[in-house]
Design an enzyme around this catalytic site. Structure first.
Site, mmCIF file in Angstrom:
data_model
loop_
_atom_site.group_PDB
_atom_site.id
_atom_site.type_symbol
_atom_site.label_atom_id
_atom_site.label_comp_id
_atom_site.label_asym_id
_atom_site.label_seq_id
_atom_site.Cartn_x
_atom_site.Cartn_y
_atom_site.Cartn_z
ATOM 1 N N HIS A 13 3.507 1.451 3.247
ATOM 2 C CA HIS A 13 4.785 2.088 3.655
ATOM 3 C C HIS A 13 4.710 2.350 5.156
ATOM 4 C CE1 HIS A 13 8.150 5.175 2.758
ATOM 5 N NE2 HIS A 13 8.050 5.073 4.071
ATOM 6 N N HIS A 15 6.875 2.203 9.068
ATOM 7 C CA HIS A 15 8.072 2.022 9.904
ATOM 8 C C HIS A 15 7.646 1.414 11.232
ATOM 9 C CE1 HIS A 15 10.632 4.499 7.270
ATOM 10 N NE2 HIS A 15 9.505 5.149 7.029
ATOM 11 N N ASN A 41 14.779 0.607 7.192
ATOM 12 C CA ASN A 41 15.784 1.564 7.683
ATOM 13 C C ASN A 41 15.936 1.473 9.204
ATOM 14 O OD1 ASN A 41 13.215 2.779 8.047
ATOM 15 N ND2 ASN A 41 14.088 4.827 8.056
ATOM 16 N N LYS A 95 13.748 -1.205 -0.989
ATOM 17 C CA LYS A 95 13.554 0.240 -0.751
ATOM 18 C C LYS A 95 14.866 0.977 -0.936
ATOM 19 C CE LYS A 95 11.823 4.142 0.762
ATOM 20 N NZ LYS A 95 11.385 4.434 2.102
ATOM 21 N N HIS A 134 12.603 6.546 -1.970
ATOM 22 C CA HIS A 134 12.428 7.823 -1.275
ATOM 23 C C HIS A 134 13.007 8.886 -2.200
ATOM 24 C CE1 HIS A 134 12.321 10.317 2.565
ATOM 25 N NE2 HIS A 134 12.832 11.126 1.643
ATOM 26 N N HIS A 168 5.581 8.086 -0.767
ATOM 27 C CA HIS A 168 5.051 9.271 -0.060
ATOM 28 C C HIS A 168 5.198 10.553 -0.869
ATOM 29 C CE1 HIS A 168 9.283 9.465 0.864
ATOM 30 N NE2 HIS A 168 9.226 8.591 1.857
ATOM 31 N N ASP A 240 3.512 5.873 5.859
ATOM 32 C CA ASP A 240 4.820 6.394 6.308
ATOM 33 C C ASP A 240 4.757 6.751 7.794
ATOM 34 O OD1 ASP A 240 7.490 7.036 6.197
ATOM 35 O OD2 ASP A 240 7.172 9.017 5.323
ATOM 36 N N ALA A 256 12.601 13.478 12.092
ATOM 37 C CA ALA A 256 11.547 13.545 11.072
ATOM 38 C C ALA A 256 10.665 12.307 11.141
ATOM 39 C CB ALA A 256 12.177 13.670 9.688
HETATM 40 C C1 NCD Z 1 11.055 8.189 8.318
HETATM 41 C C2 NCD Z 1 11.641 7.535 9.572
HETATM 42 O O1 NCD Z 1 11.573 8.158 10.633
HETATM 43 O O2 NCD Z 1 12.139 6.426 9.459
HETATM 44 N N1 NCD Z 1 10.860 9.584 8.552
HETATM 45 C C3 NCD Z 1 10.031 10.416 7.883
HETATM 46 O O3 NCD Z 1 10.076 11.619 8.139
HETATM 47 N N2 NCD Z 1 9.171 9.976 7.006
HETATM 48 C C4 NCD Z 1 11.938 7.903 7.161
HETATM 49 C C5 NCD Z 1 11.329 8.266 5.836
HETATM 50 O O4 NCD Z 1 10.432 7.575 5.337
HETATM 51 O O5 NCD Z 1 11.760 9.273 5.275
HETATM 52 ZN ZN ZN Z 2 9.150 6.200 5.376
#
Ligand code: NCD
Ligand code: ZN
Length: 335
Positions: A13, A15, A41, A95, A134, A168, A240, A256
């Site tokens: 997982h 980003h 995303n 996802k 999620h 997560h 994550d 976040a």
């Molecule tokens: C993630 C993001 O910034 O894309 N943020 C997070 O707090 N984990 C998105 C997600 O996985 O919720």
């Molecule tokens: Zn994530």
């Protein structure tokens, strides 16, 4: 000096974003991981085959010096079967985000209507495409994940042949759910194996530890540790790791996401060693994921060494978790 070898680490997982951020960040994961499941995303979420293939090419181009497999995902929508048949070869999973629940998720699912979702989820079951979720409601922040459990149950019961990955997980409620249904699996981050809400807001507020789902209570942390350290066969490591530019974190309205990609393996060694479970780390960080997803990453050997490693203050404009602090394990070499 004590060493620990990890073979083909996988981050299930991740980003990576796009543009300059992608170019700065992708090499950090590509260096030490054999592959990663890439979250869809983006600011315009990945919902077409063309966008997906082009994004994969940009990821590969951003990390030209390392063997690294981006396992691509689509952003869940109620897709029709023909589309899924056409795209199946290109994707590892789909996802699902509840609408508006986290970064760039406004186009997510706004109601879990089984009738509406059935054609897509049945097609995914037939094609063997896992569904990553999620799992949070829009309830009180500490209860959002626990409140989502009935939705996991509903999906798991209605689609017994669909692999559902609770992404997560942060609660004892999710840990307890894992063994109730054969088709439920989970990823766990490294930060959720270290933090409770106290670390985020119990003293001075720590924006670089703020993420969705938020870190929970000590008993939740203990429950996560219990299954991760034993490398429960249905859990996988998924960082994550979610980079945001420093000005979006150290600001009024903090984005976040915790950025852990370049320190994840070092931290995992530290945690597993502390509990005398280093022998289980390989299973948690690669073997379980290979089995669950049926993937065969190319060989990569990461040698970690027990010596002090000072976490950099920043990687380009992104501040990592534990910036400036000293970890007890470092990456010595990657072959
Ligand atoms: C993630 C993001 O910034 O894309 N943020 C997070 O707090 N984990 C998105 C997600 O996985 O919720
Ligand atoms: Zn994530």
């Amino acid at each position: 000096m004590k060493k620990h070898i990890l073979l083909m680490p996988l981050d299930m997982h991740l980003h990576l974003r796009d543009g300059v951020m992608l170019e700065n960040i992708a090499p950090l994961t590509a260096y030490s991981f054999s592959g990663a499941v890439i979250m869809p995303n983006l600011i315009s979420p990945i919902t077409t085959k063309e966008d997906l293939v082009a994004y994969k090419e940009r990821i590969v181009a951003a990390a030209p010096n390392d063997y690294f497999e981006p396992y691509m995902t689509l952003f869940y929508q109620n897709y029709d079967k023909n589309f899924l048949v056409d795209v199946a070869e290109e994707i590892t999973a789909i996802k699902l985000y509840p609408a508006g629940i986290t970064t760039n998720s406004d186009d997510g699912v706004s109601s879990f209507d089984i009738k509406e979702m059935r054609p897509t989820l049945e097609a995914m079951s037939q094609l063997g495409i896992p569904l990553c979720i999620h799992g949070e409601t829009d309830g009180f922040v500490m209860d959002r994940e626990a409140e989502f459990m009935p939705i996991y149950e509903l999906l798991a019961k209605n689609f017994p042949d669909l692999k559902i990955i609770m992404e997560h997980i942060t609660t004892k409620a999710a840990v307890d759910m894992l063994d109730k249904y054969d088709n439920l699996y989970a990823t766990i981050t490294v930060h959720h194996l270290l933090l409770t809400l106290d670390d985020v807001v119990g003293g001075m507020m720590q924006p670089h530890l703020f993420c969705k789902p938020i870190a929970k209570r000590p008993e939740d942390l203990d429950a996560l540790l219990s299954i991760a350290l034993e490398a429960h066969p249905k859990v996988m490591f998924g960082s994550d790791s979610a980079p945001h530019p420093c000005n979006k974190k150290e600001s009024c309205g903090c984005a976040a996401g915790v950025f852990t990609a370049p320190i994840a393996l070092q931290l995992l060694c530290e945690i597993f060693e502390q509990f005398d479970k280093l022998d289980n780390l390989q299973t948690f960080v690669s073997d379980n994921a290979q089995g669950i997803y049926g993937i065969c990453p190319e060989f990569k050997e990461v040698v970690l060494e027990k010596r002090p490693f000072v976490v950099p203050d920043a990687y380009s404009n992104v501040v990592p978790m534990y910036a400036g602090e000293t970890l007890s394990w470092a990456i010595e070499s990657v072959d």
